[in-house]
Design an enzyme around this catalytic site. Structure first.
Site, PDB file in Angstrom:
ATOM      1  N   ARG A  36      13.271   4.071  12.506  1.00 41.68           N
ATOM      2  CA  ARG A  36      12.053   4.884  12.542  1.00 41.68           C
ATOM      3  C   ARG A  36      11.216   4.547  13.785  1.00 41.68           C
ATOM      4  NH1 ARG A  36       9.425   4.687   6.744  1.00 41.68           N
ATOM      5  NH2 ARG A  36       8.135   6.310   7.720  1.00 41.68           N
ATOM      6  N   ARG A  72       4.381  10.904  -1.796  1.00 41.09           N
ATOM      7  CA  ARG A  72       4.312  10.621  -0.343  1.00 41.09           C
ATOM      8  C   ARG A  72       5.672  10.833   0.319  1.00 41.09           C
ATOM      9  NH1 ARG A  72       4.824   4.264   1.122  1.00 41.09           N
ATOM     10  NH2 ARG A  72       4.146   5.047   3.130  1.00 41.09           N
ATOM     11  N   ALA A  87       3.180  -0.892   4.710  1.00 47.76           N
ATOM     12  CA  ALA A  87       2.648  -0.889   6.083  1.00 47.76           C
ATOM     13  C   ALA A  87       2.225  -2.280   6.552  1.00 47.76           C
ATOM     14  CB  ALA A  87       1.479   0.078   6.184  1.00 47.76           C
ATOM     15  N   TYR A 147      10.916   8.738   1.268  1.00 49.69           N
ATOM     16  CA  TYR A 147      10.860   7.740   0.194  1.00 49.69           C
ATOM     17  C   TYR A 147      11.460   8.219  -1.135  1.00 49.69           C
ATOM     18  CZ  TYR A 147       7.801   5.539   3.593  1.00 49.69           C
ATOM     19  OH  TYR A 147       7.305   4.980   4.742  1.00 49.69           O
ATOM     20  N   HIS A 201      12.748  -2.680   1.883  1.00 47.28           N
ATOM     21  CA  HIS A 201      12.156  -1.415   2.322  1.00 47.28           C
ATOM     22  C   HIS A 201      13.019  -0.281   1.805  1.00 47.28           C
ATOM     23  CE1 HIS A 201       9.311  -3.473   4.795  1.00 47.28           C
ATOM     24  NE2 HIS A 201      10.290  -4.213   5.262  1.00 47.28           N
ATOM     25  N   ASN A 226       7.993  -5.786  -0.971  1.00 48.33           N
ATOM     26  CA  ASN A 226       7.951  -4.659  -0.040  1.00 48.33           C
ATOM     27  C   ASN A 226       6.485  -4.547   0.390  1.00 48.33           C
ATOM     28  OD1 ASN A 226       7.832  -2.317   1.372  1.00 48.33           O
ATOM     29  ND2 ASN A 226       8.980  -1.079  -0.109  1.00 48.33           N
ATOM     30  N   PRO A 237       0.787  -1.229   0.000  1.00 53.85           N
ATOM     31  CA  PRO A 237       0.000   0.000   0.000  1.00 53.85           C
ATOM     32  C   PRO A 237       0.825   1.288   0.000  1.00 53.85           C
ATOM     33  CG  PRO A 237      -0.140  -1.115   2.126  1.00 53.85           C
ATOM     34  CD  PRO A 237       0.503  -2.069   1.170  1.00 53.85           C
ATOM     35  N   ASN A 238       0.325   2.228  -0.772  1.00 52.41           N
ATOM     36  CA  ASN A 238       0.850   3.592  -0.872  1.00 52.41           C
ATOM     37  C   ASN A 238       2.153   3.699  -1.652  1.00 52.41           C
ATOM     38  OD1 ASN A 238      -1.280   4.782   0.738  1.00 52.41           O
ATOM     39  ND2 ASN A 238      -0.339   3.733   2.475  1.00 52.41           N
ATOM     40  N   GLU A 248      12.798  -9.519   1.362  1.00 50.45           N
ATOM     41  CA  GLU A 248      12.052  -8.339   1.797  1.00 50.45           C
ATOM     42  C   GLU A 248      12.861  -7.077   1.455  1.00 50.45           C
ATOM     43  OE1 GLU A 248      12.062  -8.168   6.065  1.00 50.45           O
ATOM     44  OE2 GLU A 248      10.357  -6.800   6.151  1.00 50.45           O
TER      45      GLU A 248
HETATM   46  C1  DQA Z   1       8.239   0.913   3.700  1.00 50.42           C
HETATM   47  C2  DQA Z   1       8.352   1.117   5.219  1.00 50.42           C
HETATM   48  C3  DQA Z   1       7.025   0.874   5.906  1.00 50.42           C
HETATM   49  O1  DQA Z   1       7.160   1.056   7.313  1.00 50.42           O
HETATM   50  C4  DQA Z   1       5.993   1.861   5.404  1.00 50.42           C
HETATM   51  O2  DQA Z   1       4.735   1.599   5.979  1.00 50.42           O
HETATM   52  C5  DQA Z   1       5.905   1.890   3.912  1.00 50.42           C
HETATM   53  C6  DQA Z   1       7.126   1.771   3.108  1.00 50.42           C
HETATM   54  C7  DQA Z   1       9.553   1.266   2.969  1.00 50.42           C
HETATM   55  O3  DQA Z   1       9.658   0.886   1.830  1.00 50.42           O
HETATM   56  O4  DQA Z   1      10.410   1.930   3.545  1.00 50.42           O
HETATM   57  O5  DQA Z   1       4.844   2.101   3.344  1.00 50.42           O
HETATM   58  O6  DQA Z   1       7.966  -0.464   3.462  1.00 50.42           O
END
Ligand code: DQA
Length: 145
Positions: A106, A17, A76, A22, A99, A73, A9-10, A97
């Site tokens: 964080r 964002r 959230a 990011y 990120h 990835n 998501p997002n 994984e």
């Molecule tokens: C994320 C880190 C997560 O905590 C966050 O909710 C994201 C992006 C990252 O790529 O740094 O949406 O996965």
């Protein structure tokens, strides 16, 4: 060798964002970067993004027998989704994984990663480069089997 790249998501809002976290590049730029990384590694990729937990579970289930590995990835859902963890464990495909940000630096709630418990490795805090490293890692792992 065929890898499924899943973004949660997002991540479709990259560029818009929280660019200080990011980066300024958008999701289309990430897709271009992933394609270039796959070509460099000599692997085939398919990219999937969803804002919905169940759709991500469905994509992981559908990867069984079709893909050789998964780069994920979960965004959230990393920190909340036992369903995504269980799906990764169910199909048992080699998974990595990624990120963009360094979640270990964080908020406390980002420190737990459920999906990460089913992954062979995690790349974090490297921006887009983390996905490239993940693709190369899986390529190495899969070619030495
Ligand atoms: C994320 C880190 C997560 O905590 C966050 O909710 C994201 C992006 C990252 O790529 O740094 O949406 O996965």
């Amino acid at each position: 060798m065929k890898l499924l790249i899943i973004n949660g998501p997002n991540l479709n809002l990259l560029g818009l964002r929280e660019p200080e976290i990011y980066g300024k590049q958008d999701y289309a730029a990430l897709l271009d970067f992933l394609q270039a990384s796959a070509e460099e590694a000599g692997v085939e990729i398919e990219c999937f993004q969803s804002n919905h937990e169940g759709a991500i579970v469905d994509a992981i289930q559908a990867a069984y027998g079709v893909f050789d590995g998964i780069v994920i990835n979960p965004a959230a859902y990393t920190h909340t989704s036992v369903a995504i963890l269980d799906a990764l464990k169910a199909v048992a495909l080699p998974a990595v994984e990624v990120h963009l940000s360094d979640v270990s630096l964080r908020e406390d709630f980002r420190r737990i990663s459920y999906a990460g418990m089913a992954c062979q490795k995690t790349f974090m805090g490297l921006g887009f480069e983390g996905y490239r490293q993940a693709i190369l890692f899986l390529k190495d792992r899969l070619s030495s089997r």
